[in-house]
Write a protein that holds these residues in place. Structure first.
Motif, mmCIF file in Angstrom:
data_model
loop_
_atom_site.group_PDB
_atom_site.id
_atom_site.type_symbol
_atom_site.label_atom_id
_atom_site.label_comp_id
_atom_site.label_asym_id
_atom_site.label_seq_id
_atom_site.Cartn_x
_atom_site.Cartn_y
_atom_site.Cartn_z
ATOM 1 N N SER A 52 0.839 -1.211 0.000
ATOM 2 C CA SER A 52 0.000 0.000 0.000
ATOM 3 C C SER A 52 0.864 1.247 0.000
ATOM 4 C CB SER A 52 -0.913 0.025 1.224
ATOM 5 O OG SER A 52 -1.791 -1.064 1.192
ATOM 6 N N ASP A 62 -5.754 -0.681 -4.786
ATOM 7 C CA ASP A 62 -5.200 -1.230 -3.551
ATOM 8 C C ASP A 62 -6.167 -2.255 -2.969
ATOM 9 O OD1 ASP A 62 -3.774 -1.830 -1.329
ATOM 10 O OD2 ASP A 62 -3.729 0.191 -0.487
ATOM 11 N N GLU A 63 -5.901 -3.519 -3.221
ATOM 12 C CA GLU A 63 -6.757 -4.612 -2.754
ATOM 13 C C GLU A 63 -8.236 -4.303 -2.962
ATOM 14 O OE1 GLU A 63 -5.825 -6.588 0.788
ATOM 15 O OE2 GLU A 63 -3.783 -5.804 0.930
HETATM 16 MG MG LIG Z 1 -2.209 -2.758 2.181
#
Ligand SMILES: [Mg+2]
Ligand SMILES: Nc1ncnc2c1ncn2[C@@H]1O[C@H](COP(=O)(O)OP(=O)(O)O)[C@@H](O)[C@H]1O
Lengths: 293, 263
Positions: free
Chosen positions: B50, B180-181
């Motif tokens: 991240s 991000d995910e």
């Molecule tokens: Mg992360």
């Protein structure tokens, strides 16, 4: 599994769930009713209230002028408080240590000293600084100069004293509101290319308002009544006007009732306004989907 | 300063270091993403994925090293051979060209879906309301939510919210998309609809960097895969190779675990 699962069942066979008996509530009703009746009886029969005098002064010119001043002062003080509050709250949350320190000091001082002293202090500013001027400090040239007794009327003293104090309280309310917003919101806004001020004004502040409005409503209502403290610097707001009248005609109780009724009326109007504003800022947060357009 | 050649990668991450508190979170990361490429970034949680992604649109600024997008250094300006942080207002201009999709969607809850999508194009790009709304409606169609324009985010499922977040990012016509995910906060049965939207997007030739735990999805979509652990990229290369025959023992263990968990 139950035999015959999925088949329709007889509703009459299912025992109905009933509310318990409210024995206590009947005593409550009786008790509250008695107190209410006593209050009503007093209001109607106690000659001390002098409702005729109350009625006579409700719309008195001096009372109305006092209300005008009270409202004007409340609005201006709250405006000063809100603007100062936003600036100080943002300073306090900023990464800049100097700004944070200044904001902290402001809140510390103006929340930490009694408003009464601040009011009287501003009113008597002339004894500390006979001349107010704009220019270079420590003996530099002056661009503008005015006598402090001229500049600080009772109205300016009230504005400064109440406004600065309110700014300190509003700063804390607004800071709490800003902290209640998910940091992901600001990040999403920045990621879309919003400039810092746009992120603040369009994304963060409107969401903070949900947490800011209720305590601010409290502040406005408190301030409406608290403006009466400005009578110490002889400002003719509602309370001072009423005092002037009963000092002359000695009808103290009826005139206090006049003031109380007016405060109550104004506060009621404000509360209704607050409810509407709260509803506005809870857009998107209600659980029920909005009715189809 | 070099002129970006047509063949030059769109994103160049060069020797990026980042400290957070006591932790060194990024320890000299290099990574490129070519134009039109899909780069998937995988690795155990806490690896720094991240943080790296957020350095690409300057939500965080690296302590050392540079991130270039389309030939411009992000978040910093080079002056007399030294790097200086840009002012936020300048950074926002760079961010406008880089779309980002978050794990928790981060839709604006006080705005309708339509306003979520049209606000930035109007406010940042100065587009007219009519133009912005037209494109928003197109994008909503593309993510299969044309009928949700007037809803508020809270009344939508997680999968729908994430599809709208993708539409919102696309409304700025970004040259790069960061994820991000994007499916980690979703119920398992909602993951597919979001992955499908991302696959469609890949087919349009959008350059994307995707942090994900979905190994199967990464195999299908990625051109390049990189595996991160403890602040460094331990393995990067052609996705098929990295994701089927990883050479580093940590990558092997990580992939084996991810696949066993049924992702
Ligand atoms: Mg992360
Ligand atoms: N605010 C913070 N302060 C200090 N350390 C942090 C903070 N946020 C994350 N970290 C640390 O940074 C490392 C990398 O975090 P992150 O980039 O979120 O990893 P990933 O996305 O790969 O799970 C982790 O070890 C985490 O503990």
């Amino acid at each position: 599994m139950h035999d015959g699962a999925g088949l329709p069942r007889d509703m009459a066979q299912a025992p109905e769930v009933l509310a318990p008996a409210h024995v206590g509530r009947w005593f409550g009703v009786l008790f509250v009713g008695l107190i209410g009746a006593w209050i009503l009886h007093q209001l109607l029969t106690n000659p001390g209230f002098q409702w005729l005098v109350v009625a006579q002064f409700m719309l008195d010119r001096r009372v109305l002028a006092g209300i005008g001043m009270t409202l004007e002062l409340t609005v201006l003080v709250m405006l000063i408080g809100a603007v100062l509050g936003i600036v100080v709250a943002v300073m306090r949350l900023s990464a800049d240590p100097l700004l944070g320190l200044c904001a902290h000091a402001f809140v510390w001082f103006f929340r930490g000293t009694p408003v009464l002293i601040q009011l009287v202090f501003w009113y008597n500013l002339a004894s500390l600084f006979p001349e107010l001027s704009i220019g270079i400090p420590f003996g530099g040239p002056k661009f503008y100069e005015i006598s402090a007794t001229v500049a600080i009327s009772s109205f300016t003293a009230a504005l400064l004293g109440l406004g600065l104090n309110e700014g300190a309280y509003m700063a804390e309310i607004i800071r709490a509101g800003l902290l209640s917003v998910d940091p992901g919101q600001g990040e999403a806004s920045k990621a879309l290319g919003h400039r810092p001020f746009q992120t603040f004004r369009v994304i963060v502040l409107p969401q903070a308002m949900k947490a800011i409005v209720p305590p601010t409503g409290n502040q406005v209502i408190g301030m409406l009544k608290y403006t009466s403290i400005a009578s110490v610097v002889s400002l003719q707001e509602l309370m001072h006007s009423v005092e002037d009248i009963y000092n002359r005609n000695f009808e103290t109780i009826p005139l206090l009732i006049v003031a109380a009724l007016w405060y109550l009326i104004l506060v009621t109007i404000l509360s209704v306004g607050q409810a509407y504003i709260e509803k506005y800022y809870s857009r998107g947060w209600t659980n029920s989907a909005p009715a189809a357009a | 300063m070099s002129i970006a050649m047509p063949a030059a990668p769109l994103v160049r991450i060069i020797n990026v270091w980042k400290r957070r508190g006591q932790n060194l979170v990024l320890k000299g990361v290099d990574l490129d993403a070519g134009r039109g490429q899909v780069v998937c970034l995988l690795g155990p949680s806490g690896a720094g994925k991240s943080t790296l992604l957020r350095c690409i649109n300057a939500l965080e600024v690296a302590d050392r090293g540079t991130v270039e997008v389309d030939g411009a250094i992000i978040g910093c300006a080079m002056k007399d051979g030294k790097l200086y942080r840009m002012r936020e207002s300048e950074v926002s201009r760079q961010r406008a060209d880089i779309g980002m999709v978050f794990q928790n969607f981060n839709l604006f809850p006080h705005m309708s879906v339509m306003d979520n999508i049209t606000d930035a194009p109007m406010r940042v790009r100065g587009e007219s309301r009519a133009v912005a709304r037209d494109r928003a409606q197109d994008l909503l169609g593309r993510v299969g939510l044309a009928h949700k324009a007037d809803s508020f985010p809270r009344h939508l499922s997680g999968g729908q919210q994430q599809r709208i977040a993708i539409a919102r990012a696309l409304a700025m016509s970004p040259k790069l998309m960061l994820f991000d995910e994007p499916t980690s906060a979703l119920d398992p049965h909602l993951v597919g609809e979001v992955l499908d939207v991302i696959k469609d997007l890949a087919a349009t030739g959008m350059t994307m960097i995707i942090v994900t735990h979905e190994v199967q999805f990464a195999r299908e979509i990625a051109d390049v895969a990189a595996i991160m652990a403890n602040g460094v990229i331990i393995e990067a290369g052609e996705a098929k190779e990295v994701l089927t025959q990883p050479s580093h023992p940590i990558s092997r263990a990580f992939l084996a675990r991810s696949l066993r968990e049924g992702h």
